[in-house]
Scaffold this motif. Structure first.
Motif, PDB file in Angstrom:
ATOM      1  N   LYS A  53      -6.381 100.286  31.564  1.00 18.49           N
ATOM      2  CA  LYS A  53      -5.351  99.363  31.059  1.00 18.49           C
ATOM      3  C   LYS A  53      -4.052 100.044  30.643  1.00 18.49           C
ATOM      4  O   LYS A  53      -3.026  99.394  30.542  1.00 18.49           O
ATOM      5  CB  LYS A  53      -5.900  98.649  29.806  1.00 18.49           C
ATOM      6  CG  LYS A  53      -6.834  97.506  30.107  1.00 18.49           C
ATOM      7  CD  LYS A  53      -7.032  96.672  28.857  1.00 18.49           C
ATOM      8  CE  LYS A  53      -8.367  96.927  28.241  1.00 18.49           C
ATOM      9  NZ  LYS A  53      -8.676  96.344  26.996  1.00 18.49           N
ATOM     10  N   THR A  54      -4.100 101.337  30.350  1.00 15.16           N
ATOM     11  CA  THR A  54      -2.960 101.955  29.671  1.00 15.16           C
ATOM     12  C   THR A  54      -1.701 102.010  30.550  1.00 15.16           C
ATOM     13  O   THR A  54      -1.795 102.146  31.772  1.00 15.16           O
ATOM     14  CB  THR A  54      -3.300 103.390  29.201  1.00 15.16           C
ATOM     15  OG1 THR A  54      -2.179 103.898  28.475  1.00 15.16           O
ATOM     16  CG2 THR A  54      -3.591 104.330  30.361  1.00 15.16           C
ATOM     17  N   ASP A  55      -0.527 101.937  29.907  1.00 12.79           N
ATOM     18  CA  ASP A  55       0.702 102.160  30.672  1.00 12.79           C
ATOM     19  C   ASP A  55       1.359 103.475  30.243  1.00 12.79           C
ATOM     20  O   ASP A  55       2.519 103.731  30.565  1.00 12.79           O
ATOM     21  CB  ASP A  55       1.671 100.968  30.545  1.00 12.79           C
ATOM     22  CG  ASP A  55       1.961 100.623  29.087  1.00 12.79           C
ATOM     23  OD1 ASP A  55       1.539 101.419  28.211  1.00 12.79           O
ATOM     24  OD2 ASP A  55       2.592  99.586  28.837  1.00 12.79           O
ATOM     25  N   ALA A  56       0.630 104.316  29.522  1.00  8.67           N
ATOM     26  CA  ALA A  56       1.167 105.639  29.154  1.00  8.67           C
ATOM     27  C   ALA A  56       1.358 106.489  30.407  1.00  8.67           C
ATOM     28  O   ALA A  56       0.666 106.295  31.408  1.00  8.67           O
ATOM     29  CB  ALA A  56       0.196 106.328  28.200  1.00  8.67           C
ATOM     30  N   ASP A  57       2.310 107.426  30.353  1.00  8.45           N
ATOM     31  CA  ASP A  57       2.535 108.310  31.513  1.00  8.45           C
ATOM     32  C   ASP A  57       1.493 109.420  31.573  1.00  8.45           C
ATOM     33  O   ASP A  57       1.153 109.925  32.639  1.00  8.45           O
ATOM     34  CB  ASP A  57       3.923 108.973  31.411  1.00  8.45           C
ATOM     35  CG  ASP A  57       5.029 107.933  31.399  1.00  8.45           C
ATOM     36  OD1 ASP A  57       4.883 106.937  32.125  1.00  8.45           O
ATOM     37  OD2 ASP A  57       6.003 108.110  30.633  1.00  8.45           O
ATOM     38  N   VAL A  58       1.047 109.813  30.393  1.00 12.60           N
ATOM     39  CA  VAL A  58       0.133 110.964  30.304  1.00 12.60           C
ATOM     40  C   VAL A  58      -1.079 110.543  29.462  1.00 12.60           C
ATOM     41  O   VAL A  58      -0.925 109.916  28.414  1.00 12.60           O
ATOM     42  CB  VAL A  58       0.846 112.158  29.617  1.00 12.60           C
ATOM     43  CG1 VAL A  58      -0.099 113.336  29.438  1.00 12.60           C
ATOM     44  CG2 VAL A  58       2.083 112.573  30.423  1.00 12.60           C
ATOM     45  N   ILE A  59      -2.267 110.900  29.961  1.00 13.95           N
ATOM     46  CA  ILE A  59      -3.501 110.597  29.224  1.00 13.95           C
ATOM     47  C   ILE A  59      -4.185 111.927  28.906  1.00 13.95           C
ATOM     48  O   ILE A  59      -4.496 112.692  29.834  1.00 13.95           O
ATOM     49  CB  ILE A  59      -4.456 109.727  30.071  1.00 13.95           C
ATOM     50  CG1 ILE A  59      -3.775 108.417  30.478  1.00 13.95           C
ATOM     51  CG2 ILE A  59      -5.749 109.465  29.318  1.00 13.95           C
ATOM     52  CD1 ILE A  59      -4.517 107.647  31.556  1.00 13.95           C
ATOM     53  N   VAL A  60      -4.369 112.199  27.634  1.00 17.16           N
ATOM     54  CA  VAL A  60      -5.137 113.383  27.249  1.00 17.16           C
ATOM     55  C   VAL A  60      -6.542 112.906  26.912  1.00 17.16           C
ATOM     56  O   VAL A  60      -6.706 112.023  26.060  1.00 17.16           O
ATOM     57  CB  VAL A  60      -4.528 114.096  26.016  1.00 17.16           C
ATOM     58  CG1 VAL A  60      -5.322 115.357  25.686  1.00 17.16           C
ATOM     59  CG2 VAL A  60      -3.063 114.429  26.255  1.00 17.16           C
ATOM     60  N   VAL A  61      -7.531 113.473  27.572  1.00 15.56           N
ATOM     61  CA  VAL A  61      -8.905 113.051  27.303  1.00 15.56           C
ATOM     62  C   VAL A  61      -9.566 114.069  26.368  1.00 15.56           C
ATOM     63  O   VAL A  61      -9.771 115.225  26.738  1.00 15.56           O
ATOM     64  CB  VAL A  61      -9.709 112.885  28.611  1.00 15.56           C
ATOM     65  CG1 VAL A  61     -11.162 112.548  28.300  1.00 15.56           C
ATOM     66  CG2 VAL A  61      -9.082 111.797  29.475  1.00 15.56           C
ATOM     67  N   ALA A  62      -9.855 113.607  25.165  1.00 17.78           N
ATOM     68  CA  ALA A  62     -10.618 114.406  24.209  1.00 17.78           C
ATOM     69  C   ALA A  62     -12.080 114.017  24.424  1.00 17.78           C
ATOM     70  O   ALA A  62     -12.612 113.106  23.783  1.00 17.78           O
ATOM     71  CB  ALA A  62     -10.153 114.127  22.782  1.00 17.78           C
ATOM     72  N   GLY A  63     -12.670 114.673  25.385  1.00 11.38           N
ATOM     73  CA  GLY A  63     -14.040 114.367  25.797  1.00 11.38           C
ATOM     74  C   GLY A  63     -14.411 115.376  26.865  1.00 11.38           C
ATOM     75  O   GLY A  63     -13.749 116.415  26.995  1.00 11.38           O
TER      76      GLY A  63
END
Ligand code: 13P
Ligand code: SF4
Length: 330
Positions: free
Chosen positions: A80-90
């Motif tokens: 769903k996100t419209d962010a340009d960058v996704i940091v996955v803490a996982g």
């Protein structure tokens, strides 16, 4: 000591510290607060969000995370996100899932060595061999697998929707890989025959019926809730089993006086903050992969824009289809 430190004017971000004070000493906090401030700045300049799994440590879970949840929630939010960058803490498979759902966005993982014993337990060739041995039987892959494995299969599942996925296919028999215990725990709830694989989560396979008996003997009135990656006899000895989000949902709706979360160590630490009236017994095992992710690692990822998650285009389309079929089930 703690109260004195909290009273000093220089003590940074007391609002955030209040959420992690049971796990972070006042001595450790200033360096963490500096990382948190830098991450907040970098998230704004990069147009980034942080998705964090429920097993992340409290100083990640309660401070810099924009979305927290189980594997299913993180996949849904990534879609769903419209962010340009996704940091996955996982762990890595979670970052790959986010990338599959966002092929045009930058997905970062602070430490790409954050693996998973389940993902390591099976190869695409193993799935092809299973298909040959069981012609026409659909293959359901737990999301705790590589993109290459997802590309070989018909549909994904998480611990939060596995039963629904199995029953959605309308067939008498399915193959579910790679978690033997999750498959057996689901098989106990359905008439669908499930052929499985011998993969195990190195965190949950270590819990035993003796552990549950010990907890019950020590705390007579305790409610025991377990993750379905635990062996079936452990689940049978527990009062409830569900994904990490379902475990939180159980605590939220039932408000047990005392509860034991039979799962990874950080879960109870994170959840307890929101339920001060519930007494949490913590029979935890640590996931060394989840613990590779740190605040300083998240900061570095945003500073350097690395490590970027990429997926071979030759497998990405098929892997994405398996994840999207799962999400379409709702
Ligand atoms: P869920 O959060 O989906 O229950 O998964 C647990 C797990 O082990 C993730 O690695
Ligand atoms: Fe994999 Fe288990 Fe760690 Fe989850 S907790 S990442 S399933 S090893």
């Amino acid at each position: 000591m703690q109260n004195a430190a909290l009273r000093t004017a220089e003590f940074p971000r007391p609002d955030l510290y209040a959420r992690v004070r049971h796990h972070v000493t006042p001595m450790e906090w200033p360096a963490m607060a500096e990382d948190i401030a830098a991450i907040e700045r970098l998230k704004r300049t990069r147009g980034a969000i942080v998705l964090a799994h429920n097993y992340q440590t409290p100083e990640i879970f309660h401070t810099v995370s924009d979305i927290v949840g189980d594997s299913l929630a993180l996949a849904r939010e990534a879609a769903k996100t419209d962010a340009d960058v996704i940091v996955v803490a996982g762990v890595h498979f979670m970052a790959e899932t986010a990338k599959l759902l966002n092929p045009d966005k930058t997905v970062l993982i602070p430490d790409s060595r954050a693996g998973c014993s389940l993902a390591e337990s099976i190869t695409p060739a193993d799935v092809r061999a299973l298909r040959l041995a069981h012609p026409g039987v659909p293959v359901i892959t737990y999301v705790n697998t590589s993109a290459a494995l997802k590309a070989e299969t018909d549909i994904c599942c998480t611990s939060g929707n596995a039963l629904k996925v199995v029953e959605s296919l309308g067939v008498p028999k399915v193959i579910m890989v790679p978690d033997e215990y999750l498959a057996r725990n689901i098989a106990a709830q359905t008439d669908v025959e499930i052929i499985t694989w011998g993969g195990h989560c190195e965190v949950h396979e270590r819990f035993s019926v003796a552990d549950i008996a010990e907890i019950r003997a020590a705390y007579g009135d305790v409610t025991v809730i377990a993750h379905p990656e635990c062996p079936p006899e452990v689940v049978a000895a527990s009062d409830f089993a569900g994904s990490t989000a379902e475990m939180i949902g159980f605590v939220d709706t039932r408000r047990p006086t005392r509860v034991a979360l039979v799962t990874e160590c950080s879960m109870a630490d994170n959840v307890a903050v929101h339920y001060p009236e519930v007494d949490f017994v913590r029979p935890c095992n640590l996931c060394p992969h989840m613990k590779r992710i740190t605040l300083s690692g998240i900061r570095r990822a945003l500073e350097t824009m690395g490590e970027e998650v990429t997926i071979d285009p030759a497998i990405a389309a098929a892997a994405r289809r398996s994840v999207e079929r799962m999400l379409a089930i709702g």
